[in-house]
Each structure stands twice: as structure tokens, then as C-alpha cells.
Design a protein around this motif. Structure first.
Motif: not given
Length: 374
Positions: A105-133
Motif C-alpha cells: 500500500h502506498t499510504q499508511r493505514r495501520g496494522k489492523a487494516s493490513c491484517l485484514n488484507d493479509g487474511v483475505a489473501a490467505a489460503r491456509g486453513e490456519l493463520l500464523l500471526m506474528m510481527d517482523v521483529r
């Protein structure tokens, strides 16, 4: 008479918050444990990670995910770049260890909105959620997946541990975190924890709710929604993520203010959390989260009442002296860093800082409408 009532109400609530409630859930875990029925199934998993200017750590994190002890064809990765101004997108696209889907995304929207986008693109039965650090142990995902083989479990969370926790201010951070983990493990063992570490948790994709835009504490919002849907939230202490503790009070202040202010926001976003009939973990939520936000004000009331009553009875004089000694101990720890390594000083410093941050968090939430932007 009024000062006496204030003293005992404040003292009682503080004692319950920091000792009574932890002892209660620990007793429940021992007397009526609810073990998790771990299995050996290997479902498909999508790792979802939101990143803002994470170029320094992203390559090593992706390598870390590629090295997890999990069949390569069963794990893919979604990286959502939140208006990154560095090379995060390029690093994610160049990775070859595991299949990576990059959403930029070109504009910052915050983590929550990004997680929603990531989950929408997910294919797995389970989701592994984490941070980069944080760095994950190789068997972390397998251990979480084993817990989710139990159909009653909707979220399985790992344990966050600190590297080099015994130096400087980090010692008090580690002391607090050990206390917090003991409570979460007892909650899990006796039913459900009410929050997890965003550094490492797995959730059934079918149960992942849409997180309201701007949400700060997705790692509390998601578990509570899963709990509300009738599933357990459990902790797997063998699934480990390694992090670096704050090295100074200023660094820890920034982290904790955002987290604690997020609790105020959470109640505003999901007021059902305050309703016993709607929140199946109402007592745990109030005891573990809300009373801690009230604690700094209870301490002020306790101090004021102690001073007002100090010359009427030796007990209140002793209470006032004890509070003064506590303040002196924290001040000495700040002035003489070697003292911070002593366990009583570590506990006192952690307690003082957490309550100071909790008091400031209310004003942070009221005054910072961009709190969700990292």
C-alpha cells in the motif's frame, strides 16, 4: 470514616488485582485443569505479517520462517507493506525460501487494516500471526498446530521470551513479563487466556474476525472474538518467539503507552466486553485488563487516605511509611543501576513503571487519534 472506606476499598482492589486474581486462576488451573488434546495433523498454514519500514529485519524474519520445521508445501507467507518508505517491499518480493505474496500500500493505514488484507489473501486453513521483529524457534509452528488439532481450541499462542534480560532496565521488564506469563498460562490451563502476544499466535482462518480499522490491540480483539464464538484461547509455552527487551524506561514507555491506551480503545470499539452476559470471560477481562488501568488511581487514593489517617492509628502510619519506602526503593534503583538486579528491586521498579504508564495511557488514548499508526 470516609478516609477509612477509601483506604480499604483501594487496598482491597489492589490486592485482588495483583495477588487475589492471579492466585484464583492458578488455583483453578490446579483444581480443575482443562488439558489440550494435542494432535499430529498438518493442515495448510498461511503466515500473515504486516510491516511498516521493516527492511532491517524483514530478510532475516523471512529466512526464519523458511527454516521452520513444517512441510514446505503446507506453509506460505503473506507480507503486507503499510506505506513503507524503505526497501521492505523489494526484500519481500526477492525472498525465495517459501512462497510469498506481497501486498503493498502506498499510504499508511495501520496494522489492523493490513491484517485484514493479509487474511483475505490467505489460503491456509490456519493463520500464523506474528510481527517482523521476533525470531521463532524452528518447532514453534508445529507446536501451535498441535494445539489446534483440538476442535475446542480456536487460538493457540506462543511464549515470548527475552534475550539478555538481566541487564539494566531490561531486568524490571523481564520481572514483569514473567509475572504476566504465569497469569496467562494459568488462564489457559483453566479455560482460556484473554489475550495473546502478537509476536506469535495461530488461529483458525474461519474464526478470524474482521478487525476494525485503527484497532491497536488486535492480539486481544481477535482472541476475545474467538472466545465469544465459543472456542478456547490457549497458550503453548513450548512455542517460543525471542525478542529484545526495552533497554531504558523511555523505550519501554513508548511500547507500553501504546498497548495500555489500546485497552481503552478496545472497550470503546467492543463495548460488549463490559457486559457479563455477552462476554464469556467477563470476570477475567475485568480482573486482568481493566483493574490494572484503574490501579494508578487506586494507589493515589490509598496514599492520600494513608496520610490522612496516619496520626489516628499506627496501622495507617505503617501503611504510609511502607508506600514511602516503596517510592524510595524505586528512586534508589534508578540512581544506582546495580540495585536493579536484586529481585525485590526488579519487582518494585516494574510495578512502579507499569502503573505510571497506565496513568499516562488514559491521556494518550484521549489525545492521540493516530495511535494505530506504528
Amino acid at each position: 470514616m470516609f478516609a477509612i472506606v477509601v483506604f480499604w476499598v483501594a487496598a482491597g482492589l489492589l490486592a485482588y488485582t495483583y495477588a487475589g486474581y492471579p492466585l484464583l486462576v492458578m488455583a483453578q488451573a490446579r483444581i480443575r485443569p482443562r488439558p489440550v488434546r494435542r494432535g499430529e495433523g498438518l493442515p495448510t498454514v498461511t503466515a500473515v505479517m504486516a510491516v511498516y519500514n521493516g527492511a532491517v529485519e524483514l530478510a532475516s524474519k523471512l529466512d526464519n520462517l523458511a527454516a521452520l520445521d513444517y512441510p514446505p508445501h503446507l506453509l506460505d507467507i503473506v507480507v503486507v507493506c503499510d506505506g513503507c518508505g524503505d526497501a521492505s517491499e523489494e526484500i519481500a518480493r526477492a525472498h525465495r525460501g517459501r512462497p510469498v505474496t506481497v501486498i503493498a500500500h502506498t499510504q499508511r493505514r495501520g496494522k489492523a487494516s493490513c491484517l485484514n488484507d493479509g487474511v483475505a489473501a490467505a489460503r491456509g486453513e490456519l493463520l500464523l500471526m506474528m510481527d517482523v521483529r521476533q525470531r521463532l524457534e524452528p518447532d514453534a509452528l508445529r507446536r501451535l498446530v498441535a494445539c489446534l488439532d483440538d476442535p475446542a481450541v480456536g487460538v493457540a499462542a506462543g511464549e515470548l521470551r527475552f534475550e539478555d534480560p538481566d541487564t539494566g532496565f531490561a531486568a524490571s521488564v523481564d520481572a514483569y513479563w514473567r509475572y504476566e506469563k504465569a497469569i496467562r498460562l494459568a488462564e489457559s490451563a483453566s479455560g482460556s487466556a484473554i489475550g495473546v502476544s502478537g509476536a506469535l499466535y495461530a488461529v483458525r482462518r474461519a474464526l478470524f474476525p474482521e478487525v476494525p480499522a485503527g484497532t491497536v490491540l488486535d492480539d486481544v480483539y481477535v482472541p476475545m472474538q474467538v472466545l465469544r464464538a465459543g472456542h478456547r484461547v490457549v497458550l503453548e509455552s513450548g512455542a517460543v518467539a525471542w525478542d529484545r527487551p526495552s533497554s531504558s524506561s523511555a523505550q519501554e514507555r513508548g511500547r507500553k503507552l501504546r498497548t495500555l491506551a489500546g485497552n481503552f480503545q478496545l472497550v470503546a470499539l467492543a463495548p460488549w466486553l463490559l457486559v457479563p452476559g455477552l462476554n464469556p470471560a467477563w470476570l477475567r477481562f475485568v480482573s486482568h485488563k481493566l483493574l490494572r488501568l484503574l490501579s494508578p488511581w487506586l494507589l493515589l487514593l490509598l496514599a492520600g487516605a494513608s496520610l490522612a489517617l496516619a496520626w489516628q492509628h499506627w496501622f495507617y502510619l505503617l501503611a504510609a511509611a511502607g508506600l514511602a519506602a516503596f517510592v524510595l526503593l524505586v528512586a534508589l534503583a534508578a540512581a544506582a543501576p546495580p540495585l536493579a538486579r536484586l529481585l525485590p528491586v526488579r519487582i518494585a521498579a516494574a510495578f512502579a513503571h507499569m502503573n505510571l504508564f497506565a496513568a499516562q495511557a488514559l491521556f494518550t488514548w484521549l489525545g492521540n487519534r493516530r495511535l494505530h499508526l506504528w
